[in-house]
Scaffold this active site. Structure first.
Site, PDB file in Angstrom:
ATOM      1  N   LYS A 108       0.839  -1.190   0.000  1.00  0.00           N
ATOM      2  CA  LYS A 108       0.000   0.000   0.000  1.00  0.00           C
ATOM      3  C   LYS A 108       0.880   1.248   0.000  1.00  0.00           C
ATOM      4  O   LYS A 108       1.834   1.359   0.779  1.00  0.00           O
ATOM      5  CB  LYS A 108      -0.910   0.017   1.220  1.00  0.00           C
ATOM      6  N   ASP A 139      -0.172  -0.398  -4.621  1.00  0.00           N
ATOM      7  CA  ASP A 139      -1.582  -0.027  -4.727  1.00  0.00           C
ATOM      8  C   ASP A 139      -1.770   1.353  -4.118  1.00  0.00           C
ATOM      9  O   ASP A 139      -1.555   1.549  -2.919  1.00  0.00           O
ATOM     10  CB  ASP A 139      -2.441  -1.057  -3.994  1.00  0.00           C
ATOM     11  N   GLU A 165      -1.415  -0.649  -9.038  1.00  0.00           N
ATOM     12  CA  GLU A 165      -2.856  -0.821  -8.970  1.00  0.00           C
ATOM     13  C   GLU A 165      -3.549   0.505  -8.699  1.00  0.00           C
ATOM     14  O   GLU A 165      -3.228   1.183  -7.722  1.00  0.00           O
ATOM     15  CB  GLU A 165      -3.189  -1.832  -7.873  1.00  0.00           C
ATOM     16  N   ASP A 193      -8.572  -1.176 -10.601  1.00  0.00           N
ATOM     17  CA  ASP A 193      -9.322  -1.841  -9.531  1.00  0.00           C
ATOM     18  C   ASP A 193     -10.651  -1.120  -9.313  1.00  0.00           C
ATOM     19  O   ASP A 193     -11.695  -1.551  -9.790  1.00  0.00           O
ATOM     20  CB  ASP A 193      -8.494  -1.854  -8.247  1.00  0.00           C
ATOM     21  N   LYS A 217     -12.881  -8.338  -7.684  1.00  0.00           N
ATOM     22  CA  LYS A 217     -13.278  -8.823  -6.366  1.00  0.00           C
ATOM     23  C   LYS A 217     -14.689  -9.383  -6.481  1.00  0.00           C
ATOM     24  O   LYS A 217     -15.562  -8.758  -7.090  1.00  0.00           O
ATOM     25  CB  LYS A 217     -13.230  -7.695  -5.337  1.00  0.00           C
TER      26      LYS A 217
END
Length: 327
Positions: A108, A139, A165, A193, A217
């Site tokens: 992250k 991400d 991402e 995403d 997801k």
């Protein structure tokens, strides 16, 4: 099989609150609702700020899990990545130890209140801990503008980044960033995403050539079958990720990864390890960097142990009702 009624959902609803081992996505306690149906357990866990139209897709996914089950798997195990929250660089080794056998890490970055220097040092710490042959992806959750993304990714390129991402928020920005990266000789693929799972039209990513691959997801897209349809229509390589689920919710992500015709990337399905508790004694956590493809049943004792307060249970019952009304 017939669809459940709202009364069917509410009659089996259990709400749990599980502490996080480390702060992740601003969350220190993960609340989710679980429902049981003829096919097993399903999880309804949209983050607290999500409005009913978005939350309704999560409810559809929970109903699919509990009432209909999932498509037949094409593989028995799926590879997973380690997930490194926006922690201090010196805390990286301890987090990676929770993901034994993994050869890919998602890091992250762009956390509010943190500097680019901290991001770079965190990524460097992951690369140092995992070695030169591991895959490292970052991400940013759409936090950068094009200029910042180009500058930061230019610095991170030294650490051999698998992909970035959702570095920018909009599909148009992702498209323009890909152009900027190419012009600057920065060889980092872009993954979409939020531009897939939160979009009214996920195909704009494909139509605008805004990404090299997509992150999917199960719950935010309305279930395993809907996610498989999006991958097929989009035509881009897919990485399966999770939404900070318990093992019940994680089983849906594993089912999605197991049903993909092609699976070239480790999946972000190892985040149960970030929870300080679970709803089953046999948690879906990686072993040798892989997760088995299987259903998960909630344990009554653990549901009681992690039970949310009556006030929070009522809040979730009302939330299920609101989501149901717009499904």
């Amino acid at each position: 099989m017939t669809e459940p009624s709202l009364d069917d959902l509410l009659s089996s609803l259990r709400v749990v609150s599980i502490p996080m081992r480390v702060r992740f996505r601003g969350v220190t306690e993960r609340e989710v609702a679980l429902i049981e149906g003829p096919a097993g357990w399903g999880e309804f866990g949209p983050f607290l700020e999500y409005a009913p139209p978005e939350a309704s897709r999560w409810l559809t996914a929970a109903v699919e899990a509990a009432w209909h089950g999932w498509p037949a798997p094409l593989r028995d195990f799926v590879p997973v990545n380690a997930t490194v929250p926006a922690i201090a660089p010196d805390a990286v080794p301890a987090v990676l130890q929770r993901f034994p056998g993994t050869t890919t890490a998602k890091v992250k970055v762009a956390e509010r209140g943190q500097t680019t220097e901290v991001d770079v040092c965190r990524v460097a710490a992951v690369r140092e801990a995992m070695g030169p042959h591991a895959r490292v992806r970052v991400d940013a959750n759409g936090a950068w503008d094009i200029t910042t993304a180009t500058e930061v990714l230019g610095r991170l390129a030294a650490y051999d980044i698998e992909y970035a991402e959702q570095p920018c928020a909009s599909v148009e920005e992702l498209r323009d960033l890909r152009i900027a990266l190419a012009r600057n000789g920065i060889d980092i693929p872009v993954a979409a995403d939020e531009s897939i799972r939160k979009a009214e039209d996920p195909m704009r990513v494909r139509d605008l050539e805004a990404a090299d691959l997509i992150v999917i997801k199960a719950a935010p897209l309305g279930g395993v079958r809907r996610a498989l349809d999006i991958v097929a229509e989009c035509g881009l390589p897919a990485v399966v990720s999770s939404a900070l689920d318990t093992s019940v919710g994680m089983a849906a992500g594993v089912a999605l990864a197991a049903a993909l015709p092609q699976l070239d990337h480790a999946c972000g399905l190892g985040t149960v390890a970030l929870l300080d508790g679970d709803v089953t004694a046999e948690s879906l956590v990686p072993v040798d960097g892989k997760l088995p493809v299987r259903r998960v049943a909630a344990d009554p004792g653990l549901l009681d142990r992690h039970a949310a307060s009556p006030e929070r249970v009522q809040w979730w019952r009302e939330r299920v009702t609101s989501a149901w009304e717009v499904t």
